[in-house]
Write a protein that holds these residues in place. Structure first.
Motif, PDB file in Angstrom:
ATOM      1  N   VAL A 101      93.462  27.934  45.722  1.00 54.23           N
ATOM      2  CA  VAL A 101      93.478  28.179  46.910  1.00 54.23           C
ATOM      3  C   VAL A 101      95.162  29.600  47.422  1.00 54.23           C
ATOM      4  CG1 VAL A 101      96.047  26.774  48.805  1.00 54.23           C
ATOM      5  CG2 VAL A 101      94.012  25.675  47.658  1.00 54.23           C
ATOM      6  N   LEU A 102      95.952  29.699  45.945  1.00 59.80           N
ATOM      7  CA  LEU A 102      96.650  30.656  46.425  1.00 59.80           C
ATOM      8  C   LEU A 102      96.299  32.103  46.872  1.00 59.80           C
ATOM      9  CD1 LEU A 102      99.678  29.700  43.759  1.00 59.80           C
ATOM     10  CD2 LEU A 102      99.839  29.171  46.093  1.00 59.80           C
ATOM     11  N   THR A 103      94.940  32.448  46.450  1.00 55.92           N
ATOM     12  CA  THR A 103      94.206  33.886  46.089  1.00 55.92           C
ATOM     13  C   THR A 103      94.187  34.002  48.039  1.00 55.92           C
ATOM     14  OG1 THR A 103      91.708  32.465  46.096  1.00 55.92           O
ATOM     15  CG2 THR A 103      92.895  33.300  43.857  1.00 55.92           C
ATOM     16  N   TYR A 104      94.432  33.052  48.844  1.00 55.08           N
ATOM     17  CA  TYR A 104      93.648  33.065  50.342  1.00 55.08           C
ATOM     18  C   TYR A 104      95.782  33.436  50.692  1.00 55.08           C
ATOM     19  CZ  TYR A 104      89.095  32.841  49.150  1.00 55.08           C
ATOM     20  OH  TYR A 104      88.086  31.958  48.459  1.00 55.08           O
ATOM     21  N   PRO A 105      96.303  33.355  50.519  1.00 50.69           N
ATOM     22  CA  PRO A 105      97.525  34.136  51.353  1.00 50.69           C
ATOM     23  C   PRO A 105      97.505  35.350  52.958  1.00 50.69           C
ATOM     24  CG  PRO A 105      97.073  36.020  50.064  1.00 50.69           C
ATOM     25  CD  PRO A 105      96.557  35.206  49.462  1.00 50.69           C
ATOM     26  N   GLY A 106      96.385  35.231  52.968  1.00 49.19           N
ATOM     27  CA  GLY A 106      96.354  36.319  54.221  1.00 49.19           C
ATOM     28  C   GLY A 106      95.318  34.404  55.182  1.00 49.19           C
ATOM     29  N   PRO A 107      95.714  35.061  56.229  1.00 50.36           N
ATOM     30  CA  PRO A 107      94.626  34.661  57.003  1.00 50.36           C
ATOM     31  C   PRO A 107      94.413  33.861  57.460  1.00 50.36           C
ATOM     32  CG  PRO A 107      94.179  36.739  57.777  1.00 50.36           C
ATOM     33  CD  PRO A 107      95.377  36.908  56.582  1.00 50.36           C
ATOM     34  N   PRO A 108      93.293  32.412  58.179  1.00 50.48           N
ATOM     35  CA  PRO A 108      91.930  32.248  57.719  1.00 50.48           C
ATOM     36  C   PRO A 108      91.100  32.320  57.658  1.00 50.48           C
ATOM     37  CG  PRO A 108      93.830  30.385  58.312  1.00 50.48           C
ATOM     38  CD  PRO A 108      94.921  31.824  58.658  1.00 50.48           C
ATOM     39  N   ALA A 109      90.753  33.301  58.372  1.00 45.64           N
ATOM     40  CA  ALA A 109      89.519  33.881  58.681  1.00 45.64           C
ATOM     41  C   ALA A 109      89.127  35.166  57.032  1.00 45.64           C
ATOM     42  CB  ALA A 109      89.373  34.892  59.869  1.00 45.64           C
ATOM     43  N   ALA A 110      90.511  34.930  56.305  1.00 46.33           N
ATOM     44  CA  ALA A 110      89.682  35.763  55.100  1.00 46.33           C
ATOM     45  C   ALA A 110      88.755  35.094  54.418  1.00 46.33           C
ATOM     46  CB  ALA A 110      91.263  36.404  54.619  1.00 46.33           C
ATOM     47  N   VAL A 111      88.571  33.682  54.450  1.00 42.74           N
ATOM     48  CA  VAL A 111      88.146  32.747  53.746  1.00 42.74           C
ATOM     49  C   VAL A 111      86.378  33.072  54.086  1.00 42.74           C
ATOM     50  CG1 VAL A 111      87.637  30.118  52.918  1.00 42.74           C
ATOM     51  CG2 VAL A 111      90.135  30.985  53.729  1.00 42.74           C
ATOM     52  N   PRO A 112      86.113  33.138  52.775  1.00 45.12           N
ATOM     53  CA  PRO A 112      84.063  33.289  53.338  1.00 45.12           C
ATOM     54  C   PRO A 112      84.249  31.816  53.619  1.00 45.12           C
ATOM     55  CG  PRO A 112      85.378  34.104  51.034  1.00 45.12           C
ATOM     56  CD  PRO A 112      85.564  33.172  51.574  1.00 45.12           C
ATOM     57  N   ALA A 113      82.816  31.865  54.567  1.00 51.83           N
ATOM     58  CA  ALA A 113      82.035  30.984  55.059  1.00 51.83           C
ATOM     59  C   ALA A 113      80.854  29.978  54.202  1.00 51.83           C
ATOM     60  CB  ALA A 113      81.451  30.670  56.532  1.00 51.83           C
ATOM     61  N   GLY A 114      81.048  29.018  54.465  1.00 54.30           N
ATOM     62  CA  GLY A 114      79.628  28.283  53.580  1.00 54.30           C
ATOM     63  C   GLY A 114      80.000  27.453  52.352  1.00 54.30           C
ATOM     64  N   LEU A 115      81.462  28.240  51.714  1.00 57.25           N
ATOM     65  CA  LEU A 115      81.854  27.552  49.949  1.00 57.25           C
ATOM     66  C   LEU A 115      81.572  25.932  50.103  1.00 57.25           C
ATOM     67  CD1 LEU A 115      85.129  29.582  49.572  1.00 57.25           C
ATOM     68  CD2 LEU A 115      82.964  30.223  49.289  1.00 57.25           C
ATOM     69  N   ALA A 116      80.238  25.775  48.677  1.00 57.66           N
ATOM     70  CA  ALA A 116      80.723  24.603  48.489  1.00 57.66           C
ATOM     71  C   ALA A 116      81.958  23.746  48.180  1.00 57.66           C
ATOM     72  CB  ALA A 116      79.379  24.423  47.500  1.00 57.66           C
ATOM     73  N   VAL A 117      81.739  22.678  48.127  1.00 54.06           N
ATOM     74  CA  VAL A 117      83.108  21.492  47.071  1.00 54.06           C
ATOM     75  C   VAL A 117      83.050  21.690  46.115  1.00 54.06           C
ATOM     76  CG1 VAL A 117      83.799  19.260  46.986  1.00 54.06           C
ATOM     77  CG2 VAL A 117      83.548  20.008  49.186  1.00 54.06           C
ATOM     78  N   PRO A 118      83.616  22.056  44.752  1.00 53.72           N
ATOM     79  CA  PRO A 118      83.267  23.097  43.432  1.00 53.72           C
ATOM     80  C   PRO A 118      82.964  21.380  42.783  1.00 53.72           C
ATOM     81  CG  PRO A 118      85.682  22.752  44.140  1.00 53.72           C
ATOM     82  CD  PRO A 118      84.769  22.438  45.460  1.00 53.72           C
ATOM     83  N   ARG A 119      82.763  21.305  41.821  1.00 50.97           N
ATOM     84  CA  ARG A 119      82.671  20.248  40.739  1.00 50.97           C
ATOM     85  C   ARG A 119      83.566  20.066  39.350  1.00 50.97           C
ATOM     86  NH1 ARG A 119      80.729  15.623  43.174  1.00 50.97           N
ATOM     87  NH2 ARG A 119      78.864  15.884  43.604  1.00 50.97           N
ATOM     88  N   TRP A 120      84.458  19.816  38.925  1.00 47.95           N
ATOM     89  CA  TRP A 120      84.975  19.713  38.102  1.00 47.95           C
ATOM     90  C   TRP A 120      84.605  18.688  37.239  1.00 47.95           C
ATOM     91  CZ3 TRP A 120      88.300  23.602  37.163  1.00 47.95           C
ATOM     92  CH2 TRP A 120      88.911  23.118  36.497  1.00 47.95           C
ATOM     93  N   SER A 121      83.974  18.936  35.735  1.00 45.52           N
ATOM     94  CA  SER A 121      84.845  17.649  34.612  1.00 45.52           C
ATOM     95  C   SER A 121      85.001  17.909  33.647  1.00 45.52           C
ATOM     96  CB  SER A 121      82.375  18.281  34.161  1.00 45.52           C
ATOM     97  OG  SER A 121      82.377  19.334  33.493  1.00 45.52           O
ATOM     98  N   TRP A 122      84.804  16.740  32.485  1.00 43.72           N
ATOM     99  CA  TRP A 122      85.518  17.521  31.113  1.00 43.72           C
ATOM    100  C   TRP A 122      85.867  18.193  30.765  1.00 43.72           C
ATOM    101  CZ3 TRP A 122      87.862  12.813  29.436  1.00 43.72           C
ATOM    102  CH2 TRP A 122      86.824  11.241  30.225  1.00 43.72           C
ATOM    103  N   SER A 123      84.756  18.599  30.851  1.00 43.89           N
ATOM    104  CA  SER A 123      84.763  20.837  30.423  1.00 43.89           C
ATOM    105  C   SER A 123      84.992  21.758  31.490  1.00 43.89           C
ATOM    106  CB  SER A 123      83.247  21.065  29.462  1.00 43.89           C
ATOM    107  OG  SER A 123      83.017  20.527  30.856  1.00 43.89           O
ATOM    108  N   GLY A 124      85.933  21.231  32.463  1.00 46.21           N
ATOM    109  CA  GLY A 124      86.026  21.997  33.853  1.00 46.21           C
ATOM    110  C   GLY A 124      85.030  22.168  34.786  1.00 46.21           C
ATOM    111  N   LEU A 125      85.416  23.926  34.997  1.00 43.57           N
ATOM    112  CA  LEU A 125      84.509  23.649  36.546  1.00 43.57           C
ATOM    113  C   LEU A 125      82.957  24.142  36.743  1.00 43.57           C
ATOM    114  CD1 LEU A 125      84.553  24.944  39.366  1.00 43.57           C
ATOM    115  CD2 LEU A 125      84.509  27.134  38.430  1.00 43.57           C
ATOM    116  N   GLN A 126      81.870  23.537  36.629  1.00 42.88           N
ATOM    117  CA  GLN A 126      80.985  23.683  36.689  1.00 42.88           C
ATOM    118  C   GLN A 126      80.233  24.526  37.829  1.00 42.88           C
ATOM    119  OE1 GLN A 126      79.760  20.688  33.591  1.00 42.88           O
ATOM    120  NE2 GLN A 126      81.646  21.620  33.873  1.00 42.88           N
ATOM    121  N   PRO A 127      78.378  25.007  37.534  1.00 44.81           N
ATOM    122  CA  PRO A 127      78.162  25.658  37.842  1.00 44.81           C
ATOM    123  C   PRO A 127      77.946  25.503  39.111  1.00 44.81           C
ATOM    124  CG  PRO A 127      77.177  25.902  36.056  1.00 44.81           C
ATOM    125  CD  PRO A 127      78.357  25.196  36.013  1.00 44.81           C
ATOM    126  N   LEU A 128      77.451  25.953  40.368  1.00 46.37           N
ATOM    127  CA  LEU A 128      76.857  24.881  41.855  1.00 46.37           C
ATOM    128  C   LEU A 128      75.447  25.536  41.653  1.00 46.37           C
ATOM    129  CD1 LEU A 128      79.799  25.324  44.462  1.00 46.37           C
ATOM    130  CD2 LEU A 128      79.247  23.545  42.910  1.00 46.37           C
TER     131      LEU A 128
END
Length: 151
Positions: free
Chosen positions: A124-151
């Protein structure tokens, strides 16, 4: 086979309790209460937050189907400048809310939750600028016991 973090936590009831406890902790925090008490907040904010976290941690994609995608969540939090102290406070409230909600005290489970939230706040902190700077269409991330999972 090992259960997902969502299943291990206790499913929907656990995530509803976690989201409600986290929201209450943020409202009680002298620095976090302002962003959590603004009048424009969605009336189902706590429920949607529970759905989002549940999906990230292993539940089927209810948030994605009924609400939006990851880009929308990032846009909602973008444009606030440097919020690193608020991020630390947010993580602390999340960790304490897991206790309040009665989530399992298993150290590996709690470490996975904390790790997820630290990653999420950093993203979240990587987007301190305007909301329009966030890329469109990002899928909800998946997190498991071992961390971030590839989508």
């Amino acid at each position: 086979m090992r259960p997902t973090l969502y299943e291990f936590a206790g499913g929907d009831p656990a995530f509803r309790a976690l989201a409600a406890a986290h929201h209450e902790r943020c409202l009680a925090d002298p620095e976090l209460n302002h962003p959590f008490s603004h009048p424009g907040q969605h009336p189902q904010h706590v429920e949607r937050l529970a759905w989002y976290w549940a999906e990230v941690l292993g539940d089927p994609p209810r948030f994605s189907r009924e609400c939006s995608d990851h880009s929308a969540m990032l846009r909602m939090h973008a444009g606030n400048g440097d919020m690193s102290d608020l991020g630390r406070r947010f993580v602390a409230c999340f960790v304490q809310a897991a206790d309040d909600a009665g989530l399992p005290a298993d150290p590996e489970f709690r470490a996975a939750l904390r790790s997820y939230m630290e990653w999420a706040v950093a993203e979240v902190l990587t987007y301190p600028g305007p909301p329009a700077a966030v890329p469109a269409g990002l899928a909800v991330p998946r997190w498991s016991w071992s961390g971030l999972q590839p989508l």
